[in-house]
Structures are given as structure tokens and as C-alpha cells.
Design an enzyme around this catalytic site. Structure first.
Site, PDB file in Angstrom:
ATOM      1  N   TYR A   6      -6.964  -1.784  -8.945  1.00 10.53           N
ATOM      2  CA  TYR A   6      -8.329  -2.130  -8.634  1.00 10.53           C
ATOM      3  C   TYR A   6      -9.072  -1.256 -10.019  1.00 10.53           C
ATOM      4  CZ  TYR A   6      -6.516  -3.946  -4.508  1.00 10.53           C
ATOM      5  OH  TYR A   6      -5.816  -4.604  -3.521  1.00 10.53           O
TER       6      TYR A   6
ATOM      7  N   SER B 268      -5.634   0.255   1.638  1.00 13.60           N
ATOM      8  CA  SER B 268      -4.995  -0.959   1.402  1.00 13.60           C
ATOM      9  C   SER B 268      -3.671  -1.067   0.298  1.00 13.60           C
ATOM     10  CB  SER B 268      -6.129  -1.806   0.555  1.00 13.60           C
ATOM     11  OG  SER B 268      -5.936  -3.317   0.738  1.00 13.60           O
ATOM     12  N   TYR B 269      -3.793  -1.820  -0.543  1.00 16.22           N
ATOM     13  CA  TYR B 269      -2.624  -1.834  -1.624  1.00 16.22           C
ATOM     14  C   TYR B 269      -2.028  -0.482  -1.968  1.00 16.22           C
ATOM     15  CZ  TYR B 269       0.287  -3.709  -5.447  1.00 16.22           C
ATOM     16  OH  TYR B 269       1.564  -3.937  -6.293  1.00 16.22           O
TER      17      TYR B 269
ATOM     18  N   TRP C 193      -8.023 -12.656  -2.237  1.00 14.60           N
ATOM     19  CA  TRP C 193      -7.417 -11.401  -2.819  1.00 14.60           C
ATOM     20  C   TRP C 193      -6.687 -11.926  -4.060  1.00 14.60           C
ATOM     21  CZ3 TRP C 193      -2.184  -9.193  -1.878  1.00 14.60           C
ATOM     22  CH2 TRP C 193      -1.922  -7.734  -2.693  1.00 14.60           C
TER      23      TRP C 193
ATOM     24  N   ASP D 198      -9.593  -3.991  11.077  1.00 11.78           N
ATOM     25  CA  ASP D 198      -8.948  -4.177   9.568  1.00 11.78           C
ATOM     26  C   ASP D 198      -7.737  -5.092   9.891  1.00 11.78           C
ATOM     27  OD1 ASP D 198      -8.366  -3.699   7.052  1.00 11.78           O
ATOM     28  OD2 ASP D 198      -6.674  -2.341   7.692  1.00 11.78           O
TER      29      ASP D 198
ATOM     30  N   HIS E  55     -11.989  -3.820   7.013  1.00 10.95           N
ATOM     31  CA  HIS E  55     -11.348  -3.390   5.793  1.00 10.95           C
ATOM     32  C   HIS E  55     -12.326  -2.494   4.826  1.00 10.95           C
ATOM     33  CE1 HIS E  55      -7.635  -3.183   3.419  1.00 10.95           C
ATOM     34  NE2 HIS E  55      -8.429  -3.566   2.299  1.00 10.95           N
TER      35      HIS E  55
END
Length: 572
Positions: A50, A121-122, A169, A257, A286
Site C-alpha cells: 500500500y 490486514s495484508y 479491494w 473486522d 477494519h
């Protein structure tokens, strides 16, 4: 809840775009924030798709803030993203690239050789996957708001596609890819798509989306080509690797989440086999992590405390400070309704009383105006409730556990009355509570139902009804009928036959206060959080509206078919 004791604040110098060569020769670029001072410092590493210059700033404080606390902070662009070379293919290279990067950063000038990782997250997953290999130098991690794999509770849930999340996403991930692929004319279009993707959630087939470019965003179509839990997904599943994850881990999540179930599975699975695991769950969705979530203000105790917790965690594990964090109970949960933090010794709580709550009606629980009720009494002879599920008119998602932008995806606690007026939503409500009732832990559903179709969905929602009638969702579950026995080998159902659907709804912690009511909703769609079932059995995702059929659904609640939710009641 958590306060850090700052011993010294350092000035910081930045070295930008430092090349780190991976084992296959691909170069990834990183920014390194060095505290100015004598001696050596531990390293905090974030590996993100990101943009390293952003470093998930929407929820964490800036990397320089962490460097001021006496850490060398390294933020790296994942392979094929932003400044880094290579091709971006989500999930595929994160384990090996993580290991290679850890090897590099532990040897940085002025590093003390100890490396911690953080991110959500990722970027939570980019910690867990290299940690499986226990690379030298990796001393502790803090995976936040992440999952134990990329199939269940990431791309799919009990057979249904996490539609709004996957499409939004994918659009977000594509923003930098147009420039990288030599398509600058597509960049502006992608920016617009990223903010309007929700206007095309209803497009079918899913496998030919007008706003998701096959060249730029090929991974979206790759995920849809694997609708079952096959070998494609199994290679990234952490469930069988918990014994190897013996690195101290701070697992952080939020009750709303999308990945909370995976976060909890990671903690419970690893902590059974390895020590030095902690779990922190706030009332958040989230992102961002604030005290106002959806329609609910959770009070000042719900403020974002993650940065402070992480500094205490790493001061202990990377600097050797005896700050008491490991003397505290391993589990910290925010009890919604009471709006207070509480620490516990385990999850689920050992004192839990798992209590079935049964649905009842005289055959017309349809909508808020129906006669559905809810209590602890086992039903006797009752006639089933009946409704028609039309895939062309699905029940809209109102709040929930999707991701990742509340303007585009259904997230958080919201008043459900807007959908409880529909006749295809079965509503079962308890009497007014005469005393507080705490529900903390895993919630399970046991639904007895039949359908006129050979495949369909059944949805469940747990709702807290306030004295003024406001109906706030706590959990939403879904079960695709064809996946009732397995995520690997779906099979059709026989029209008209009664089946038992037993599935996990989710984990929560909520105090139903005196004067409130408990409500359960049952229906067959929750769109666009999940894709619509066209009521025709198929495993692939090529279905169109031409394949759509109406389905007559019956929900049974009699002595032989006692539909109920099992609620984890905590004595108070």
C-alpha cells in the site's frame, strides 16, 4: 487502557529507497528511519503493498514516531508495488521476500540484530508467513486485523463470496498497476473506479466485470477461479503450521473486522502450542480504529490504543525492558454495551455457559410486524415460517463485517430496522431483559430449513435491540446450502427436503443491557457483503441473471427441528 513510559525521544534521519535484493534477483525498495543516538537499536519492519511512504498511516502513527521511541524502522514496498521491482501477485511471494528482507535488515548498521514486524490486514499476513520459517533475527511480531489464510473469511465465507470486499479491494490494489504496465491513460479511470466500484456490485457474471481489468487486475479472476478450498488456497493456510509459529505474537483485531475470525483462530491455535501469545480486540471495524464506529459511539475507552500497546510489546521483546506487559493476562477484550476493556486468561472464556436460544412463531415471523419470538424454551409443535427469496431483489447489507472503506462496503454497527420491514426477513425477538446479559465468545447457528431450489443461502444475524427500537447488528453469518458439509466438495440439496445447517456465526463481546432485547434475523441474502445465490447449483462463478430462480424457503422450529443460536453467556 495502555500507557507507555517514554524514556527518551530521538531525532530521526531518513534514508529513502534503499535497495534490498531478493533471492531471485528482484530488487525491492525500502525507506529506513534511523534514530540519532549512540549504540544499537532494534528494527521494526513493515512490508506493504500500500506504499511504503504511507505505511498504513490511516490507523498507525507514522514510522518516524516509532523511530523516535528508539527503533530503526524499515518500510518496504511489496514486490511489484510502487517503488519495488517485479510483478505484483498477491500472496505468492510474501513468505520468501519476507525472509530475505529480515535477513537484510537484521544486519543494518547500528542494528542490535533483533527484528520485530508490524502492520494490519495484508500487512499482518506478511508477518505471519515468514514467521513460519523462524528466520534468524525475527524476535516478535504484531499481526493485526488479519487472517489465517486467504480462503475462508477472506475471499469466501461458508461457500459465499465476500463480494464487496473482493471487488473493492481489487480496485484499490490496481491503482498503481496501470502506470507500471505502461497504461497511464488508465490511471485516472482506475481512480474513478476505486471510488465508484460499489455501483457495479450487482454485475453478473462475476467473472466478467466491466470495471475490473483482466490485464491490470488478473488476480481477482484468479481468486474466482478457485471457489472451493483447494490446493491453491491450502498452500497459504496457516492452520496446520501453528506449531512452527513459536515467535512471540501480539494478535490485534476488532469485533466488526472482516478478519476477526482468523485473528482469533490464529491466537487460539498458536497459544495452545506455543507461549508468549497475546490477543487484543477492540470494538473497531477494519479501519480506522476510532471510538465512533458505524452508528455507535463506544466512549473514550474505545480510542485507538494500538500504537501504545505495540511500543510496550516491542520495548519488552526487542529491548529487554521489564515493563510488566507479560505479567498481565494474555487476552484483552472490549465489552461493547458496557464499553469497557477487560482482561482475561483465555479465549473462549472458561466460565462461558453455552446457551441455546430457540426461535418460535405461529407461522408468520415475516418482518418486524410478524409474530416471531425468541427464548430458551425448546419448541414443541410449531408450524414453519415461509418466505420467497428472489435473487433479483436481495436483502441489502446494512453495516456488518465487510472491508475496507465504509463509504463503499457494508461495515460496522448499523440500525437494522430498514431491512426488518421486509417479508423475506424472519425476525425473532426476545422479551425485554430484566437484567444485564453478557454474550462474549463464539456464536453458533443451528438452522433447520428446506428450499424449493437445489442450492440457496441461509443468513443469520444477531441483533441488540435498544429501548428506543434501534436494532444494532452484532454478527452476521451465512451458509451456502451446497457447502453445508464441506468447503472442498460442495453438493446440491434435494428440493423440499429438510436439512440441518450448523455453522459458525462469529465471535463477539456485548452486554445486552437491562431494558434491551435479543433479536435473531434469518433470511437468504446479505448483498453486497456476499454474492447472491441464483438458487441453481453450480460451483463456478459464471452465473448470470438468466440463471436466476425464485426459491420458496421454510424455516422449521418444532420438537424435531429446533432452530436456534447457541449464545456464549458469561455469568456476572
Amino acid at each position: 487502557m495502555y500507557m507507555i513510559k517514554v524514556n527518551e525521544i530521538y531525532e530521526v534521519e531518513l534514508e529513502a529507497n534503499i535497495p534490498i535484493v531478493m533471492r531471485d534477483g528482484v530488487t525491492l525498495l525500502a525507506d529506513i528511519y534511523y534514530p540519532k543516538g549512540e549504540g544499537t537499536f532494534p528494527v521494526l519492519l513493515m512490508r506493504s503493498p500500500y506504499d511504503k511512504q504511507h505505511s498504513e498511516f490511516m490507523s498507525y502513527l507514522h514510522p518516524e514516531w516509532y523511530a523516535r521511541q528508539g527503533y530503526i524502522v524499515v518500510t518496504q514496498d511489496s514486490r511489484g508495488k510502487f517503488a519495488s521491482d517485479g510483478e505484483f501477485n498477491p500472496f505468492h511471494y510474501e513468505r520468501q521476500d519476507g525472509i530475505d528482507t529480515i535477513e537484510f535488515v537484521r544486519k543494518l548498521p547500528r542494528s542490535n540484530g533483533k527484528v520485530g514486524m508490524y502492520g494490519f490486514s495484508y500487512v499482518g499476513a506478511t508477518q505471519l508467513h515468514p514467521a513460519v520459517e523462524n528466520p534468524e533475527g525475527l524476535t516478535a511480531i504484531a499481526p493485526a486485523f488479519t487472517n489465517d489464510g486467504y480462503y475462508e473469511d477472506w475471499s469466501y465465507k461458508n461457500g459465499a463470496t465476500h463480494l464487496a470486499f473482493l471487488q473493492s479491494w481489487s480496485a484499490f490494489l490496481s491503482l498503481d498497476q496501470a502506470m507500471r504496465k505502461g497504461k497511464p491513460e488508465a490511471a485516472r479511470k482506475l481512480m474513478k473506479i476505486n471510488t465508484t466500484i460499489n455501483e457495479e456490485y450487482d454485475h453478473l457474471p462475476l467473472t466478467d466485470h466491466p470495471l475490473i481489468d483482466r490485464d491490470i487486475t488478473s488476480f481477482y479472476y484468479e481468486w474466482l477461479s478457485h471457489p472451493t478450498f483447494d490446493d491453491y488456497w491450502k498452500k497459504w493456510h496457516l492452520g496446520g503450521k501453528y506449531k512452527q509459529l513459536n515467535i512471540p505474537s501480539l494478535h490485534i483485531g476488532g469485533w466488526y473486522d472482516i478478519f476477526i475470525e482468523g485473528t482469533i483462530r490464529n491466537y487460539t491455535g498458536i497459544s495452545k502450542l506455543n507461549k508468549n501469545q497475546k490477543l487484543v480486540i477492540g470494538p473497531w471495524y477494519h479501519m480506522p480504529w476510532t471510538n465512533f464506529v458505524g452508528d455507535i459511539y463506544f466512549g473514550e475507552e474505545a480510542n485507538n490504543v494500538v500504537d501504545e500497546i505495540q511500543v510496550r510489546w516491542y520495548d519488552h521483546w526487542l529491548k529487554g525492558e521489564d515493563n510488566g506487559i507479560m505479567d498481565e493476562p494474555p487476552v484483552s477484550i472490549f465489552v461493547m454495551g458496557e464499553n469497557k476493556w477487560r482482561q482475561e486468561q483465555e479465549w473462549p472464556l472458561a466460565r462461558t455457559q453455552y446457551t441455546p436460544y430457540y426461535i418460535h412463531s405461529k407461522g408468520r415471523a415475516n418482518s418486524l410486524n410478524g409474530d416471531g419470538s425468541l427464548d430458551r424454551k425448546t419448541p414443541t409443535e410449531e408450524i414453519p415460517d415461509i418466505y420467497v427469496y428472489n435473487p433479483l431483489d436481495p436483502v441489502p447489507s446494512v453495516g456488518g463485517h465487510s472491508c475496507c472503506n465504509a463509504a463503499l462496503t457494508p461495515m460496522g454497527p448499523k440500525d437494522q430496522r430498514i431491512i426488518e420491514g421486509r417479508n423475506d426477513v424472519m425476525v425473532y425477538t426476545s422479551d425485554v431483559l430484566t437484567e444485564d446479559l453478557e454474550v462474549t465468545g463464539p456464536v453458533e447457528a443451528v438452522i433447520y430449513a428446506s428450499s424449493s431450489a437445489n442450492d440457496t443461502d441461509f443468513t443469520v444475524k444477531l441483533v441488540d435491540v435498544h429501548p428506543d427500537g434501534m436494532a444494532i447488528n452484532l454478527l452476521e453469518g451465512i451458509q451456502r446450502a451446497s457447502y453445508r458439509d464441506s468447503n472442498e466438495n460442495p453438493t446440491p440439496i434435494t428440493p423440499g427436503e429438510i436439512y440441518e445447517y450448523r455453522f459458525h456465526v462469529g465471535n463477539t463481546s456485548n452486554l445486552f443491557k437491562k431494558g434491551h432485547k435479543i433479536r435473531i434475523e434469518v433470511s437468504s441474502s446479505n448483498f453486497p457483503a456476499f454474492d447472491v445465490n441464483l438458487n441453481s447449483f453450480r460451483i463456478d462463478k459464471h452465473g448470470t441473471y438468466a440463471d436466476s430462480k425464485l426459491a420458496t424457503q421454510k424455516i422449521y422450529h418444532d420438537e424435531q427441528h429446533p432452530t436456534h443460536l447457541i449464545l456464549p453467556i458469561i455469568p456476572r
